[in-house]
Design a protein around this motif. Sequence first.
Motif, short mmCIF file in Angstrom:
data_model
loop_
_atom_site.label_atom_id
_atom_site.label_comp_id
_atom_site.label_asym_id
_atom_site.label_seq_id
_atom_site.Cartn_x
_atom_site.Cartn_y
_atom_site.Cartn_z
N ALA A 137 37.90 46.88 38.63
CA ALA A 137 36.58 46.24 38.60
C ALA A 137 36.54 45.06 39.57
O ALA A 137 35.53 44.83 40.23
N SER A 138 37.66 44.31 39.67
CA SER A 138 37.65 43.15 40.55
C SER A 138 37.56 43.57 42.02
O SER A 138 37.27 42.75 42.89
N LEU A 139 37.81 44.84 42.29
CA LEU A 139 37.71 45.35 43.66
C LEU A 139 36.29 45.81 44.01
O LEU A 139 35.99 46.10 45.17
N ASP A 169 38.73 28.97 33.54
CA ASP A 169 37.46 28.91 32.79
C ASP A 169 37.17 30.26 32.12
O ASP A 169 36.81 30.32 30.94
N ALA A 170 37.34 31.33 32.91
CA ALA A 170 37.03 32.66 32.37
C ALA A 170 38.00 33.03 31.25
O ALA A 170 37.63 33.74 30.31
N LEU A 171 39.22 32.54 31.35
CA LEU A 171 40.23 32.89 30.35
C LEU A 171 39.87 32.39 28.95
O LEU A 171 40.37 32.92 27.96
N VAL A 172 39.01 31.39 28.89
CA VAL A 172 38.61 30.88 27.57
C VAL A 172 37.93 31.99 26.76
O VAL A 172 38.28 32.25 25.61
N HIS A 173 36.96 32.70 27.41
CA HIS A 173 36.31 33.82 26.72
C HIS A 173 37.32 34.89 26.39
O HIS A 173 37.28 35.51 25.33
N ALA A 217 33.28 41.27 32.28
CA ALA A 217 32.25 40.37 31.78
C ALA A 217 31.70 39.50 32.92
O ALA A 217 30.49 39.25 33.00
N GLU A 218 32.59 39.06 33.81
CA GLU A 218 32.15 38.23 34.94
C GLU A 218 31.22 39.02 35.86
O GLU A 218 30.28 38.48 36.43
N LEU A 219 31.53 40.31 36.03
CA LEU A 219 30.78 41.10 37.01
C LEU A 219 29.55 41.77 36.40
O LEU A 219 28.55 41.96 37.06
N ASP A 257 32.16 30.95 37.77
CA ASP A 257 32.85 30.72 39.05
C ASP A 257 33.66 31.92 39.51
O ASP A 257 33.67 32.24 40.70
N LEU A 258 34.33 32.58 38.56
CA LEU A 258 35.20 33.70 38.95
C LEU A 258 34.38 34.86 39.54
O LEU A 258 34.69 35.37 40.61
#
Lengths: 305, 256
Positions: A156-158, B66-70, B201-203, B209-210
């Motif tokens: 996904a990060s890609l 920051d993302a690691l908190v979730h 989740a970030e995407l 930020d991540l």
Amino acid sequence: MRHARELAALAAAESTLSAAGSTLAAAGSTLAAAGSTLAAAGSTAASAEPMTAMDVRARVRDPLFGVASLAFAWELLARLVVDRLPPLSGVLVAGVDLVASGELVGALAASLPTLALGYALAVAVGVPLGLLMGFSQRADALADTPVTTLFVTSVASLLPLLIAVFGAGLGFYVVVVFLFAVFHVTLTLRAGVRDVDDALVETGRVFGASRFGVYRHVLLPASLPHVAAALRLGAVRAVKGMVVGELWVYAGFGSLLHGYQRYSQTDSALAVVLVLMVLAAGLSGGLGALERRYAPWQRVEGGVR
Amino acid sequence: MRDEAFALTDRRRRVLLRAASVLALLLAWYAYTATTRTLLASPVAVAASFVEHVVVTGTLRRAIADALVHAALGYALAVAVGVPVGFALGLSERLAAAYDPVVDALYAAPVVALAPLFVVWFGLTPLAKTALVFLFAVFVVVVTTETGVRETDTGAVDAARVFGAGPRVVYGEVYLRSALPSVLTGLRLGAGRAVRGMVAAELFLYADDLGSYLIDTAATFRMADSLAGVLALSLTGLAAMALVAGLGRAVTRSGS
């Protein structure tokens, strides 16, 4: 080493899954089509090995009870407690609409070719590579680091990068599906081949098999059930890859889901999720049925080794 | 049994092969980027970007933290739910017969498809992210715990009962100890899944930020920076799994 064990565990877990493969597909279809009890019972009985009538009843009845009780709990929860959750009945109606309107067929028609292509590529690369890494320590030493590194990389990060490189075309979907599936296929297979009992190989040697003969007549047949397990896991991963790719570019199922999100049509969105779940479970279950037919001599049973 | 010395040279040769293959791949990668006009960044550029963003400026490090908190919250929930559910399914054959197919289907399901729904239900909130991570991690914990409990030697359970062990000892000692390696495997795999869930989740929910880092660097074709982000996330996943494995070993050692 650590990864091999973890993979063996993963594979074992996955095969526990599909030990119930056909029942699972049957349970799934009841969920989606509600009330095709007879068909489900029929397909379970047909794909299973010869069993007594009682076995059949137990194998169908228990999962049906499980699905029915959860469906009931969902309905109650949605109607009485959680406003936001659409009741299952509503989701099923939305599912019927989805089929009737042709949206589902359209999404499937758009998605399945890329799914098939990416999966086929992943199998074409992953199966030989996994067999090779399992058979030969030298090949394993050469390929292990890059394969394991890519295995732990979040595909996904890609996504943002892949879309920048490939654009939102066929190539993008195929690459995403391929990347999702190939390393799981490879490493599951390697773990399985390594698991082949040394005594089998020794026996082959004692009976005068050549080096090639050991591969051809001992290791390959002994590995076949693991190939089947790897193919099942690969299919599940491929469906995940398809969904991730389509969500990212708002295509196929992704465009359906994003559309429902925009208009807060949670029932239709859940219907799509159920369809995808049945698709993944059905592919895995179907491959499990093939395995029982063509490689029935050694089931890969569940259990963490 | 193999000869010790032979095993040693064997291992040394394997380490050499391994190093040689990695080196050859990196060289080929470098040669390719040096000789062709390509989007792909060279490994040197990726390494430099990694050092810059993770160590020197720390933007990437902070974004991941920051993302690691979730991720941590969702993972903790997944463990709190997954282990008891796995225990119940492992102990009762009837429960397993009824619910295994559903658990299996859920385990195989593409969880990320729920992301658009979560946006409707929870809005663009940390809760949505935590819920997604939870679903990413929970099923592998359930399945591995269930397997471990089911494989507990019934002889040991009977023996404990014969010697007058109550439920506390039977479940808290016999089953738990026997299932522990499998449970720990599940917790380790779950940690890896949680990090993947965090990325998803970030995407797919909303970018902090991540997510912005990953999207912006790729959209502006800063391939080295983008790959450095991917690399950092891989290492984060590995570190999370190693951390859980380490904690597991510590627990096992202190318990025995």
